[in-house]
Design a protein around this motif. Structure first.
Motif, short mmCIF file in Angstrom:
data_model
loop_
_atom_site.label_atom_id
_atom_site.label_comp_id
_atom_site.label_asym_id
_atom_site.label_seq_id
_atom_site.Cartn_x
_atom_site.Cartn_y
_atom_site.Cartn_z
N MET A 1 0.85 -1.19 0.00
CA MET A 1 0.00 0.00 0.00
C MET A 1 0.89 1.24 0.00
O MET A 1 1.76 1.39 0.85
N THR A 2 0.67 2.11 -0.94
CA THR A 2 1.52 3.31 -1.02
C THR A 2 1.05 4.36 -0.04
O THR A 2 -0.16 4.51 0.22
N LYS A 3 1.98 5.09 0.51
CA LYS A 3 1.68 6.16 1.44
C LYS A 3 1.47 7.45 0.67
O LYS A 3 2.11 7.67 -0.37
N PRO A 4 0.59 8.34 1.15
CA PRO A 4 0.40 9.63 0.48
C PRO A 4 1.68 10.44 0.53
O PRO A 4 2.42 10.40 1.51
N LEU A 5 1.93 11.16 -0.55
CA LEU A 5 3.13 11.97 -0.61
C LEU A 5 3.02 13.13 0.37
O LEU A 5 1.96 13.76 0.50
N GLU A 6 4.07 13.43 1.09
CA GLU A 6 4.10 14.56 2.01
C GLU A 6 4.86 15.69 1.35
O GLU A 6 5.93 15.49 0.79
N ARG A 7 4.32 16.87 1.45
CA ARG A 7 4.96 18.03 0.86
C ARG A 7 6.14 18.45 1.72
O ARG A 7 5.99 18.64 2.93
N THR A 8 7.29 18.54 1.12
CA THR A 8 8.48 18.96 1.86
C THR A 8 8.74 20.43 1.62
O THR A 8 8.45 20.96 0.54
N VAL A 9 9.29 21.08 2.62
CA VAL A 9 9.60 22.50 2.53
C VAL A 9 11.10 22.67 2.63
O VAL A 9 11.74 22.20 3.58
N GLY A 87 8.52 29.69 18.03
CA GLY A 87 9.46 29.02 17.14
C GLY A 87 10.70 28.52 17.86
O GLY A 87 11.23 27.45 17.55
N SER A 88 11.17 29.30 18.84
CA SER A 88 12.36 28.91 19.60
C SER A 88 12.11 27.61 20.36
O SER A 88 12.97 26.73 20.40
N LEU A 89 10.93 27.48 20.96
CA LEU A 89 10.62 26.27 21.72
C LEU A 89 10.48 25.07 20.79
O LEU A 89 10.92 23.96 21.12
N ALA A 90 9.88 25.29 19.61
CA ALA A 90 9.75 24.19 18.65
C ALA A 90 11.13 23.69 18.22
O ALA A 90 11.36 22.47 18.12
N ARG A 91 12.05 24.62 17.95
CA ARG A 91 13.40 24.21 17.55
C ARG A 91 14.13 23.55 18.72
O ARG A 91 14.86 22.57 18.53
N TYR A 92 13.95 24.08 19.93
CA TYR A 92 14.63 23.52 21.10
C TYR A 92 14.19 22.08 21.36
O TYR A 92 15.00 21.22 21.68
N ARG A 93 12.88 21.83 21.21
CA ARG A 93 12.35 20.49 21.46
C ARG A 93 12.39 19.60 20.23
O ARG A 93 11.98 18.44 20.29
N GLN A 94 12.86 20.16 19.11
CA GLN A 94 12.96 19.42 17.85
C GLN A 94 11.60 18.88 17.41
O GLN A 94 11.46 17.71 17.03
N ILE A 95 10.60 19.74 17.49
CA ILE A 95 9.25 19.37 17.07
C ILE A 95 8.76 20.36 16.01
O ILE A 95 7.58 20.69 15.93
N GLU A 96 9.69 20.82 15.18
CA GLU A 96 9.35 21.83 14.17
C GLU A 96 8.40 21.26 13.12
O GLU A 96 8.50 20.10 12.74
N ARG A 97 7.49 22.11 12.68
CA ARG A 97 6.63 21.83 11.52
C ARG A 97 6.83 23.01 10.57
O ARG A 97 6.08 23.99 10.64
N PRO A 98 7.83 22.94 9.68
CA PRO A 98 8.26 24.11 8.91
C PRO A 98 7.15 24.82 8.15
O PRO A 98 7.00 26.04 8.23
N ALA A 99 6.34 24.07 7.39
CA ALA A 99 5.29 24.72 6.59
C ALA A 99 4.23 25.33 7.48
O ALA A 99 3.83 26.50 7.31
N TYR A 100 3.74 24.55 8.44
CA TYR A 100 2.71 25.03 9.36
C TYR A 100 3.22 26.22 10.17
O TYR A 100 2.53 27.24 10.30
N GLY A 101 4.42 26.07 10.73
CA GLY A 101 4.97 27.14 11.55
C GLY A 101 5.19 28.42 10.78
O GLY A 101 4.87 29.52 11.26
N TYR A 102 5.73 28.30 9.58
CA TYR A 102 5.98 29.48 8.73
C TYR A 102 4.67 30.20 8.42
O TYR A 102 4.57 31.42 8.54
N PHE A 103 3.65 29.43 8.04
CA PHE A 103 2.36 30.02 7.66
C PHE A 103 1.68 30.68 8.85
O PHE A 103 1.25 31.84 8.77
N ILE A 104 1.56 29.97 9.96
CA ILE A 104 0.85 30.50 11.13
C ILE A 104 1.60 31.67 11.75
O ILE A 104 1.00 32.70 12.09
N ASP A 105 2.91 31.54 11.87
CA ASP A 105 3.69 32.59 12.54
C ASP A 105 3.59 33.91 11.78
O ASP A 105 3.32 34.96 12.38
N HIS A 106 3.77 33.88 10.47
CA HIS A 106 3.75 35.13 9.70
C HIS A 106 2.33 35.66 9.52
O HIS A 106 2.14 36.88 9.42
N SER A 107 1.35 34.78 9.51
CA SER A 107 -0.04 35.24 9.47
C SER A 107 -0.37 36.00 10.76
O SER A 107 -0.99 37.07 10.73
#
Length: 225
Positions: A1-9, A87-107
């Motif tokens: 079974m193929t997995k759905p493609l994940e968009r990479t940033v 963003g600092s806490l996400a990077r510190y805990r290594q739980i970054e979500r680049p696309a989500y974080g970029y979009f929400i933070d700048h919005s």
């Protein structure tokens, strides 16, 4: 079974050369190491927006009493904490979500800036048209930053050795001056000293947008794309 493609940033090169960058980074790392587990990046982002609403209310209500500006000052502290720590806490805990974080933070940054400048425009200290000039300058420079992230892979977080933290400190100083001086008569007819300051900041941001557009356009032309 193929997995759905994940968009990479693609990772962005963060360019931050403001005066307080190193000291602020040390403080944020210290705070990250001491954050309780229940404090999440999303919680901090929401907290930053609460701070922005507090700033808006403080300025908007200052026509009734200058004491409301104390709420705006508290809002700046809350907004800095939430906006700088998420963003600092996400990077510190290594739980970054680049696309989500970029979009929400700048919005949220755009909405927070609208609230701050709209609040100033409603207050008796700054004319709404002057506040809108400053908002236009911020939005134009944001457009440049987002376009540069797309075409150069560089996210520029500071200009003229100043970033969001330095700008907040200037606005805090401006707010303290409002508390001390009150809504004084305009220095040049209907234009007050507060109008001159906010309008000048807006004009500088617009000029920076024009200059950075020319510089980036030349870089792209020289590299042939």
């Amino acid at each position: 079974m193929t997995k759905p493609l994940e968009r990479t940033v693609a990772p962005l090169s963060r360019i931050q050369q403001n005066v307080l960058a190193r000291s602020e980074r040390q403080l944020l790392n210290w705070l990250c190491a001491r954050m309780p587990h229940w404090v999440t990046p999303d919680f901090l982002t929401s907290l930053g927006m609460v701070g922005a609403v507090a700033i808006f209310v403080g300025y908007a209500a200052s026509g009734f009493s200058v004491s409301w500006l104390a709420l705006a000052l508290a809002g700046y502290a809350i907004q800095w904490f939430g906006d700088s720590m998420d963003g600092s806490l996400a990077r510190y805990r290594q739980i970054e979500r680049p696309a989500y974080g970029y979009f929400i933070d700048h919005s949220c940054d755009g909405l927070a800036t609208l609230l701050i400048l709209a609040g100033m425009g409603i207050s008796p200290f700054v004319r709404m048209d002057v506040a809108l000039i400053a908002l236009a300058g911020y939005l134009l420079l944001s457009v440049h930053a987002f376009l540069s992230a797309r075409v150069l892979g560089e996210l520029k977080l500071s200009y003229l050795a100043a970033g969001p933290t330095e700008l907040r400190l200037m606005l805090i100083t401006l707010t303290l001056m409002m508390m001390m001086l009150g809504a004084t008569p305009g220095l040049f007819g209907a234009v007050s000293g507060f109008d001159v300051f906010v309008g000048t900041v807006g004009g500088v941001l617009i000029l920076l947008f024009v200059f950075q557009t020319l510089v980036t356009g030349r870089r792209l032309a020289l590299r042939g794309g």
